[in-house]
Scaffold this active site. Structure first.
Site, short mmCIF file in Angstrom:
data_model
loop_
_atom_site.label_atom_id
_atom_site.label_comp_id
_atom_site.label_asym_id
_atom_site.label_seq_id
_atom_site.Cartn_x
_atom_site.Cartn_y
_atom_site.Cartn_z
N LYS A 13 0.83 -1.21 0.00
CA LYS A 13 0.00 0.00 0.00
C LYS A 13 0.87 1.26 0.00
O LYS A 13 0.63 2.19 -0.77
CB LYS A 13 -0.92 0.03 1.24
CG LYS A 13 -1.84 -1.17 1.37
CD LYS A 13 -2.79 -1.05 2.54
CE LYS A 13 -2.15 -1.04 3.91
NZ LYS A 13 -1.50 -2.29 4.31
N ARG A 87 -9.28 0.83 9.35
CA ARG A 87 -8.91 -0.55 9.65
C ARG A 87 -9.98 -1.26 10.47
O ARG A 87 -9.80 -2.44 10.79
CB ARG A 87 -7.61 -0.55 10.45
CG ARG A 87 -6.36 -0.83 9.63
CD ARG A 87 -5.19 -0.60 10.55
NE ARG A 87 -4.01 -1.33 10.33
CZ ARG A 87 -2.91 -0.80 9.78
NH1 ARG A 87 -2.91 0.40 9.28
NH2 ARG A 87 -1.81 -1.51 9.74
N ARG A 126 12.13 -6.79 5.06
CA ARG A 126 11.91 -5.42 4.56
C ARG A 126 12.77 -4.36 5.27
O ARG A 126 12.94 -4.40 6.47
CB ARG A 126 10.43 -5.09 4.77
CG ARG A 126 10.05 -3.67 4.49
CD ARG A 126 8.55 -3.52 4.34
NE ARG A 126 7.82 -3.43 5.59
CZ ARG A 126 6.53 -3.12 5.68
NH1 ARG A 126 5.82 -2.92 4.59
NH2 ARG A 126 5.93 -3.05 6.84
N ARG A 160 11.54 -1.56 10.55
CA ARG A 160 10.51 -1.23 11.51
C ARG A 160 10.54 -2.19 12.69
O ARG A 160 10.75 -3.39 12.51
CB ARG A 160 9.13 -1.30 10.84
CG ARG A 160 8.80 -0.06 10.07
CD ARG A 160 7.57 -0.21 9.25
NE ARG A 160 6.41 -0.75 9.98
CZ ARG A 160 5.17 -0.72 9.50
NH1 ARG A 160 4.93 -0.17 8.32
NH2 ARG A 160 4.17 -1.24 10.19
N ARG A 171 -0.31 -8.79 13.78
CA ARG A 171 -0.81 -7.83 12.78
C ARG A 171 -1.72 -8.53 11.77
O ARG A 171 -2.75 -7.98 11.37
CB ARG A 171 0.37 -7.15 12.06
CG ARG A 171 1.07 -6.13 12.94
CD ARG A 171 2.47 -5.84 12.48
NE ARG A 171 2.55 -5.05 11.27
CZ ARG A 171 3.67 -4.94 10.53
NH1 ARG A 171 4.77 -5.58 10.88
NH2 ARG A 171 3.67 -4.19 9.47
P1 AMP Z 1 1.10 0.45 9.33
O1 AMP Z 1 2.31 1.29 9.08
O2 AMP Z 1 -0.09 0.89 8.56
O3 AMP Z 1 1.39 -1.02 9.16
O4 AMP Z 1 0.73 0.64 10.87
C1 AMP Z 1 1.62 0.32 11.91
C2 AMP Z 1 0.85 0.18 13.23
O5 AMP Z 1 0.21 1.42 13.56
C3 AMP Z 1 -0.29 -0.84 13.22
O6 AMP Z 1 0.15 -2.17 13.46
C4 AMP Z 1 -1.18 -0.31 14.34
O7 AMP Z 1 -0.61 -0.59 15.63
C5 AMP Z 1 -1.06 1.19 14.14
N1 AMP Z 1 -2.09 1.69 13.19
C6 AMP Z 1 -1.86 2.27 11.98
N2 AMP Z 1 -3.02 2.63 11.39
C7 AMP Z 1 -4.01 2.25 12.25
C8 AMP Z 1 -5.42 2.32 12.19
N3 AMP Z 1 -6.07 2.85 11.16
N4 AMP Z 1 -6.12 1.83 13.27
C9 AMP Z 1 -5.50 1.32 14.33
N5 AMP Z 1 -4.16 1.19 14.43
C10 AMP Z 1 -3.42 1.65 13.41
#
Ligand code: AMP
Length: 213
Positions: A13, A87, A126, A160, A171
């Site tokens: 994404k 989400r 990654r 990360r 996740r």
């Molecule tokens: P991402 O970079 O999108 O994979 O997000 C990393 C982490 O941030 C996720 O595993 C969640 O802990 C938190 N996070 C990001 N976006 C959301 C969302 N829309 N709702 C809840 N938690 C989020």
């Protein structure tokens, strides 16, 4: 034009969102990036969410909806790409209400589908350029031997904290329990299109372009 990129962690994404920013002047709204920024700058909210993010669980709807609300009050540029948001069904409802209150519409929801095995190998190998976010993979796209990012020449690369096998399990579980119901939600609204997220970056990008035409 406002669109959502929907898919599990590692579906690509962020990579596709960055392309749309460059090619169409759209604005990428990644709640994950916003939360990581809050952690780096040590805000109260950033400190509160750090452990939850590292474990791979979702942070509360209230926090992420607040982050998006703030951005929607600013410049709308060439439209928004919602990346990693919504989400949960509550977030999806909130987004719908926020867009309506700004007289804006949701133009497409693009599911990037990738099988689970590919996700695990993409994520655990990654790393990204600290300057521009270009994504590298230890096996398929290693960091160049001269140590310089192919996109911007940056020399710092990051992994990360939650890109490890344990957090990834959580996740993925969070994705299947709380986020995948959004596929049905947007399908029922007539907004959903799926693209195969497993191809080369260019192939996936042209599939997305075809949806946006
Ligand atoms: P991402 O970079 O999108 O994979 O997000 C990393 C982490 O941030 C996720 O595993 C969640 O802990 C938190 N996070 C990001 N976006 C959301 C969302 N829309 N709702 C809840 N938690 C989020």
């Amino acid at each position: 034009m406002n669109i959502i990129l929907l898919g599990p962690p590692g579906a690509g994404k962020g990579t596709q969102a960055r392309r749309l920013v460059e090619e169409r002047g759209m604005i990428q709204l990644s709640t994950g990036d916003m939360l990581r920024e809050a952690r780096t700058s040590g805000t109260e909210m950033g400190n509160k969410v750090a452990a939850i993010m590292d474990s791979g669980q979702l942070v509360t709807d209230e926090i992420v909806i607040g982050l998006i609300e703030e951005k929607l009050n600013g410049d709308h540029g060439g439209g928004f790409i919602f990346d990693g948001f919504p989400r949960t069904l509550a977030q999806a409802d909130a987004l719908g209400a926020l867009l309506t209150s700004h007289d804006a519409t949701l133009d497409a929801v693009i599911e990037m589908s990738v099988d689970d095995e590919a996700l695990v190998s993409r994520i655990t190998a990654r790393s990204t350029c600290g300057a521009c976010g270009e994504v590298y993979n230890d096996e398929t796209k290693p960091i160049p031997t001269d140590g310089k990012c192919t996109n911007c020449g940056g020399t710092e690369f990051k992994r990360r904290a939650d890109d490890n096998a344990d957090s990834l399990k959580t996740r993925l579980m969070e994705y299947y329990k709380k986020t995948s119901p959004l596929l049905g939600y947007y399908y029922a609204k007539g907004d959903l299109t799926s693209v195969n997220g497993l191809g080369e970056i260019e192939e996936v990008a042209s599939a997305i372009s075809a949806v946006l035409k």
